[in-house]
Design an enzyme around this catalytic site. Structure first.
Site, mmCIF file in Angstrom:
data_model
loop_
_atom_site.group_PDB
_atom_site.id
_atom_site.type_symbol
_atom_site.label_atom_id
_atom_site.label_comp_id
_atom_site.label_asym_id
_atom_site.label_seq_id
_atom_site.Cartn_x
_atom_site.Cartn_y
_atom_site.Cartn_z
ATOM 1 N N PRO A 33 69.284 38.217 57.075
ATOM 2 C CA PRO A 33 68.545 39.473 57.047
ATOM 3 C C PRO A 33 67.074 39.341 57.431
ATOM 4 C CG PRO A 33 68.958 38.699 54.819
ATOM 5 C CD PRO A 33 69.746 37.822 55.739
ATOM 6 N N ASN A 34 66.630 40.367 58.119
ATOM 7 C CA ASN A 34 65.241 40.566 58.530
ATOM 8 C C ASN A 34 64.782 39.646 59.657
ATOM 9 O OD1 ASN A 34 64.688 42.691 56.634
ATOM 10 N ND2 ASN A 34 64.707 41.106 55.053
ATOM 11 N N ARG A 90 57.124 40.641 61.755
ATOM 12 C CA ARG A 90 57.113 40.508 60.300
ATOM 13 C C ARG A 90 56.382 39.231 59.876
ATOM 14 N NH1 ARG A 90 61.534 38.067 56.912
ATOM 15 N NH2 ARG A 90 60.863 38.492 54.792
ATOM 16 N N TYR A 107 56.080 33.278 59.416
ATOM 17 C CA TYR A 107 57.266 33.022 60.238
ATOM 18 C C TYR A 107 56.961 32.701 61.697
ATOM 19 C CZ TYR A 107 59.457 35.016 56.133
ATOM 20 O OH TYR A 107 59.851 35.260 54.843
ATOM 21 N N ASN A 113 70.449 30.068 59.389
ATOM 22 C CA ASN A 113 69.233 30.492 58.717
ATOM 23 C C ASN A 113 69.652 31.680 57.859
ATOM 24 O OD1 ASN A 113 66.844 31.522 57.809
ATOM 25 N ND2 ASN A 113 65.774 31.341 59.767
ATOM 26 N N ALA A 139 66.832 35.382 53.191
ATOM 27 C CA ALA A 139 66.829 35.645 51.751
ATOM 28 C C ALA A 139 68.180 35.395 51.090
ATOM 29 C CB ALA A 139 66.377 37.081 51.494
ATOM 30 N N HIS A 147 68.945 32.285 48.913
ATOM 31 C CA HIS A 147 68.521 32.191 47.520
ATOM 32 C C HIS A 147 69.434 32.952 46.570
ATOM 33 C CE1 HIS A 147 64.996 30.673 49.503
ATOM 34 N NE2 HIS A 147 64.828 31.832 50.120
ATOM 35 N N ASP A 166 80.375 29.771 48.873
ATOM 36 C CA ASP A 166 81.825 29.569 48.810
ATOM 37 C C ASP A 166 82.452 29.520 50.200
ATOM 38 O OD1 ASP A 166 81.612 29.499 46.061
ATOM 39 O OD2 ASP A 166 82.433 31.514 45.748
ATOM 40 N N GLU A 203 71.688 24.077 57.049
ATOM 41 C CA GLU A 203 70.862 25.219 56.657
ATOM 42 C C GLU A 203 69.451 25.008 57.206
ATOM 43 O OE1 GLU A 203 69.098 27.325 52.582
ATOM 44 O OE2 GLU A 203 70.465 25.625 52.409
ATOM 45 N N HIS A 241 65.384 26.976 57.665
ATOM 46 C CA HIS A 241 64.424 28.049 57.384
ATOM 47 C C HIS A 241 63.182 27.808 58.225
ATOM 48 C CE1 HIS A 241 66.596 29.643 53.877
ATOM 49 N NE2 HIS A 241 66.920 28.378 53.666
ATOM 50 N N LEU A 242 62.578 28.869 58.697
ATOM 51 C CA LEU A 242 61.342 28.767 59.471
ATOM 52 C C LEU A 242 60.189 28.260 58.609
ATOM 53 C CD1 LEU A 242 61.722 32.169 61.303
ATOM 54 C CD2 LEU A 242 61.777 29.935 62.414
ATOM 55 N N SER A 243 60.082 28.805 57.406
ATOM 56 C CA SER A 243 58.991 28.429 56.505
ATOM 57 C C SER A 243 59.466 27.347 55.538
ATOM 58 C CB SER A 243 58.499 29.653 55.725
ATOM 59 O OG SER A 243 59.506 30.108 54.835
ATOM 60 N N ARG A 273 56.514 28.136 48.886
ATOM 61 C CA ARG A 273 56.338 29.586 48.767
ATOM 62 C C ARG A 273 56.581 30.030 47.332
ATOM 63 N NH1 ARG A 273 59.091 32.768 53.299
ATOM 64 N NH2 ARG A 273 57.727 34.343 52.383
ATOM 65 N N ARG A 294 61.912 31.465 45.796
ATOM 66 C CA ARG A 294 62.440 30.947 47.062
ATOM 67 C C ARG A 294 62.723 29.444 47.017
ATOM 68 N NH1 ARG A 294 61.634 35.042 50.917
ATOM 69 N NH2 ARG A 294 59.873 36.395 50.431
#
Length: 148
Positions: A11-12, A19, A24, A75, A78, A81, A88, A99, A101-103, A108, A112
């Site tokens: 998402p996002n 954003r 990011y 990625n 959210a 988390h 599953d 997995e 993540h950009l950040s 953070r 997170r």
């Protein structure tokens, strides 16, 4: 035909570039997709690159990718988390999953810091901006070569 790696985005991430660029980065998701496709070509892979804001869609894609790919870079944004469903789904997949993540999620907000899907994946890459995707592709290349 080259083997396929799925790159799934949560998402996002469709709002990248607009954003919170201080967190990011300024690249759009289309920019990252182009980077991934170029790097994958050098590594001998095809890329199936997707984004959804919906958890169930991502779970469906995980199941599909588990059947149609040699590896998955995700990625989860959210959902990383919060999503037991994605955890599953990954547990049911036999191809390697990385997995990303950009950040740096550990630098953070406290909420997170924990990833629900990290225990189900081969490894986690975070904090390198768009380069996190490239690092994930290289990790998957290494993992798929080890499994041969």
């Amino acid at each position: 035909m080259a083997s396929t790696i799925f790159v799934l985005n949560g998402p996002n991430l469709n709002a990248l570039g607009k954003r919170e660029p201080g967190i990011y980065g300024g690249k759009t998701l289309a920019d990252i997709e182009a980077m991934c496709k170029a790097e994958a070509k050098l590594l001998g892979f095809d890329i199936d690159f997707r984004q959804s804001n919906h958890e169930g869609t991502l779970v469906d894609w995980l199941h599909e990718a588990g059947e149609k790919s040699v590896g998955i870079a995700i990625n989860p944004a959210a959902y990383g988390h919060t999503s037991i469903a994605m955890h599953d789904a990954i547990r049911a997949i036999t191809v390697p999953v990385v997995e990303l993540h950009l950040s740096n999620i550990h630098a953070r907000e406290e909420f997170r810091h924990k990833s629900m899907i990290a225990p189900a994946v081969k490894g986690v890459i975070c904090g390198f901006g768009a380069q996190s995707y490239i690092l994930a592709l290289h990790a998957l290349k290494n993992l798929t070569e080890k499994s041969k």
